[in-house]
Write an enzyme that holds these catalytic residues in place. Structure first.
Site: not given
Length: 786
Positions: A312, A314
């Site tokens: 992921t 960020f």
């Protein structure tokens, strides 16, 4: 003062400061003169060596200053000389604030010197608050700890938008937001929120998602019947759960699932939120190992996800960018967003702005957006870049049903010359273009955020860990949860509509007419007009929703003493006149808020009616506010409905809005339904006119008359409208006369041509006719021969 005079020539600063010191030195304490001298030395070094050499570190309760190289020694020499000259009163020379500046120095990057105060509580670095979405122990918090370390304060928030709002309101310093996942794709909500809030990307971090199986301590893995977690986490561990016969049950959050099991073990009420049939004895949670540590659960197995390429990305968002702190040796990215016209090759031409300059791109994505937000962004961009002609033309164009924004990441800094040229080129093709930030790539930190994190790490080096630092609530949480007691004076159409928007608060109304039925439908308490004293009792906010022409008369009828310590709000389409009346007639203890909610009953957002105020402007001015918490709580009601909150002085508001509002309502009142019949087929222009007639038709004539009476330019605009109408009539008459004359001329020419044709035909008939036979010849031929 001899040392001060001695150091005057080499400073090369403006003489005004020293002339004032020499003139007033007998009237000023020595400490003040010394502080002014220190400030002048710092200023001189800034002027000579440039602003980039002068760095300040503002920490809570600290006066630490980063001085240019050599400035500290000069200050020390001046103070020592000054102390010798003023030996009779040494204690008065140095104040506590000035003595804290003169202390041990620490070398910093770039040759600067930092003077650190003595080891007291005031020298503790300022804490860094970082907001993230989710419960404590969520993957976002673990990513936050990987990027910024264990010494920052993590602030869990219930949703993404509350994270943005916390940074924009300065309650938090940064927000760490997930933007895309290698398996699940982009998180579109955060793309949209980046446009709504003026935050800048300052760093990025690629986080490896490793799911853990968490249970109560000492539980046998074979007894696990259910696994609770977020639906996306369950789908990523599907093979693992199927192989062990564990039934997945979706909940709202990964860390929240761990919190449910922990709460159930403790007997807390939150533990009863577990899905039906789930108990701590037969249920496991799928979450991060940090969530297990946070809620006291045991990690039975780590890395249970089916695909180990689950990452992921960020983004760390702040209020100020770090582009100026990037250098050519630092790998960096620049993220931007832009729109394009609906024409052939538009995307190709926009990408050519970068490819022709050898600027590498790492990502491009298109995202549809609402018309209301796009119109607001276009208007804001036009104001920012002062594209008067071009932007106004583009702003007025009809928008297609689907509108797309393009998000682009390039592998260069926005301050590079090639990127600057590419952005200028792109803005020529696009009517909206915004740089979301230039930042270092691959989890690097630069600029203020790097210095703040480093300062926290140095300050906490060698200290025993006290656990993860978290802040459960922010001051604004209490404001948002606060239920205000709001009273509406006047319950007409707009008052009725406003009470629906304020439904989360306790609302009551009062009106000269019996509005009890309408109030009951909206769960509003109704008071008759003669019961004004009881109506005002205990109210926090009083909203005056009467027409502007009745404002002064209404205030005169109110017991103004009962308005003390209350927030009085007016919602008139113009603000200068109400502001003048309220400040003159209300007691000084009453707070005043002038507003113009630029929406009305029946107004639609993207063709859908409802309570959503997405993109609609709410203009306000805090004329006189003492209780800021109460005012912010009232305004946050409209902000949470996604209205565009615009703080603007009443004078500026009327200068921008008064004429436009009057012309809009005038046009709408001229277009009644007799002029706009319902048709099965209509154009966009016709539909827009019908909407305008409907919107203005919902407003009372008193409201329109107020726009006319309290706008000095209204009569001029009315005359201009009349002149324009007369001009159109003249043009129509002239065109009609021209066409008639042209037709007459054509008709006369046609008649003349026909007459000539007839004459020619007669002549041709005569010339082609046979010669006539004489009568004697006829008689001779008829007689028989003898």
């Amino acid at each position: 003062l001899t040392p001060i005079r001695a150091c005057r020539p080499p400073l090369h600063g403006p003489p005004l400061l020293f002339d004032m010191m020499m003139h007033f030195h007998r009237r000023l304490p020595s400490a003040i003169v010394l502080i002014v001298l220190v400030a002048s030395i710092i200023t001189t070094h800034v002027m000579s060596e440039g602003p980039s050499r002068y760095l300040t570190s503002r920490t809570k309760g600290s006066n630490s200053i980063l001085l240019p190289k050599g400035a500290l020694s000069e200050i020390r020499s001046v103070i020592e000389s000054s102390s010798t000259a003023q030996s009779q009163q040494p204690s008065s020379i140095l104040s506590s604030s000035s003595s804290s500046i003169i202390s041990s120095s620490t070398p910093l990057r770039g040759g600067a010197t930092q003077t650190s105060a003595p080891a007291t509580s005031s020298s503790v670095p300022k804490p860094i608050r970082v907001a993230f979405q989710g419960e404590a122990g969520a993957y976002s918090e673990k990513s936050l700890r990987e990027l910024l370390g264990p010494n920052v304060i993590a602030v869990p928030r219930p949703n993404f938008e509350s994270c943005y709002r916390a940074v924009a309101s300065k309650e938090c310093d940064y927000a760490l937001m997930p933007i895309e996942n290698s398996l699940g794709g982009s998180i579109h909500e955060n793309y949209d929120l980046m446009l709504r809030y003026d935050l800048t990307i300052v760093a990025e971090h690629d986080f490896r998602v490793r799911h853990c199986l968490l249970t109560k301590p000492g539980m046998d893995v074979t007894k696990i019947k259910y696994a609770i977690s977020h639906s996306q986490a369950l789908s990523q561990c599907d093979n693992y759960l199927r192989a062990r016969g564990i039934t997945p049950l979706a909940t709202y959050d990964t860390a929240g699932s761990a919190k449910m099991i922990s709460s159930a073990l403790k007997g807390d009420a939150f533990g009863r939120e577990m899905p039906e049939g789930c108990t701590p004895d037969n249920t496991a949670a799928i979450a991060s190992d940090l969530a297990g540590l946070t809620f006291g659960l045991e990690c039975k197995q780590e890395g249970i996800e089916d695909d180990d390429s689950n990452f992921t990305r960020f983004l760390l968002l702040g209020r100020k960018g770090v582009a100026q702190h990037l250098n050519k040796k630092t790998p960096c990215k620049t993220s931007l967003v832009f729109t394009l016209p609906n024409s052939a090759g538009a995307l190709y031409k926009s990408l050519a702005c970068f490819s022709l300059r050898d600027i590498d791109m790492s990502k491009i994505e298109s995202r549809p957006m609402s018309a209301a937000l796009l119109n607001y962004l276009r208007f804001k961009n036009a104001v920012t870049y002062s594209k008067q002609a071009t932007s106004s033309q583009k702003y007025g164009k009809d928008l297609p049903r689907f509108r797309y924004l393009f998000y682009l990441d390039i592998l260069s800094s926005e301050l590079d010359e090639g990127v600057q040229n590419a952005l200028h080129h792109l803005r020529e093709q696009s009517d909206y273009c915004r740089v979301l930030g230039s930042y270092p790539a691959k989890s690097r930190l630069v600029g203020p955020v790097a210095e703040a994190v480093e300062a926290l790490n140095v300050a906490n080096a060698g200290k025993p860990s006290t656990g993860d630092l978290r802040l459960k609530k922010l001051p604004s949480d209490e404001d948002e949860a606060r239920q205000l007691k709001i009273g509406l004076i006047g319950y007409g159409k707009f008052g009725n509509y406003l009470s629906q928007q304020l439904s989360q608060h306790s609302v009551r109304c009062i009106d000269t007419l019996d509005k009890s039925k309408e109030a009951e439908e909206n769960n509003v308490e109704y008071y008759p007009n003669f019961d004004m004293t009881n109506f005002l009792q205990g109210l926090d906010v009083v909203i005056i929703t009467v027409p502007m022409i009745e404002l002064e008369e209404t205030l005169e009828s109110l017991p103004v003493d009962k308005l003390r310590n209350k927030l009085v709000v007016e919602v008139c389409p113009l603000n200068v006149y109400p502001k003048t009346v309220l400040t003159r007639m209300l007691p000084s203890e009453a707070d005043i808020l002038c507003t113009n909610p630029m929406f009305s009953p029946g107004m639609n957002v993207d063709g859908q009616s409802g309570k959503s105020l997405d993109g609609l402007p709410f203009v306000y001015e805090k004329v006189r506010i003492r209780d800021t918490s109460r005012a912010d709580s009232f305004l946050s009601t409209f902000e949470r409905a996604r209205a565009q909150m615009v703080e603007m002085a009443s004078e500026d508001h009327d200068a921008y809005v008064a004429d436009a509002e009057f012309v809009t309502h005038l046009t709408g009142r001229l277009l009644d339904r007799n002029l706009l019949p319902v048709t099965p087929v209509s154009s966009r222009e016709y539909a827009a006119l019908c909407d305008l007639a409907d919107l203005t038709g919902n407003d009372t004539f008193d409201l329109f008359y107020g726009m006319f009476k309290f706008n000095d330019r209204a009569k001029m605009l009315l005359d201009k409208m009349r002149d324009n109408l007369a001009s159109v009539e003249r043009k129509l008459a002239a065109k009609e006369a021209y066409l008639a004359a042209s037709a007459e001329m054509k008709n006369s020419e046609r008649q003349k041509l026909l007459a000539e044709c007839k004459m020619l035909l007669r002549e041709m008939a005569r010339s082609s006719a046979p010669a006539p036979v004489t009568e004697s010849k006829k008689d001779g031929e008829d007689k028989p021969s003898s």
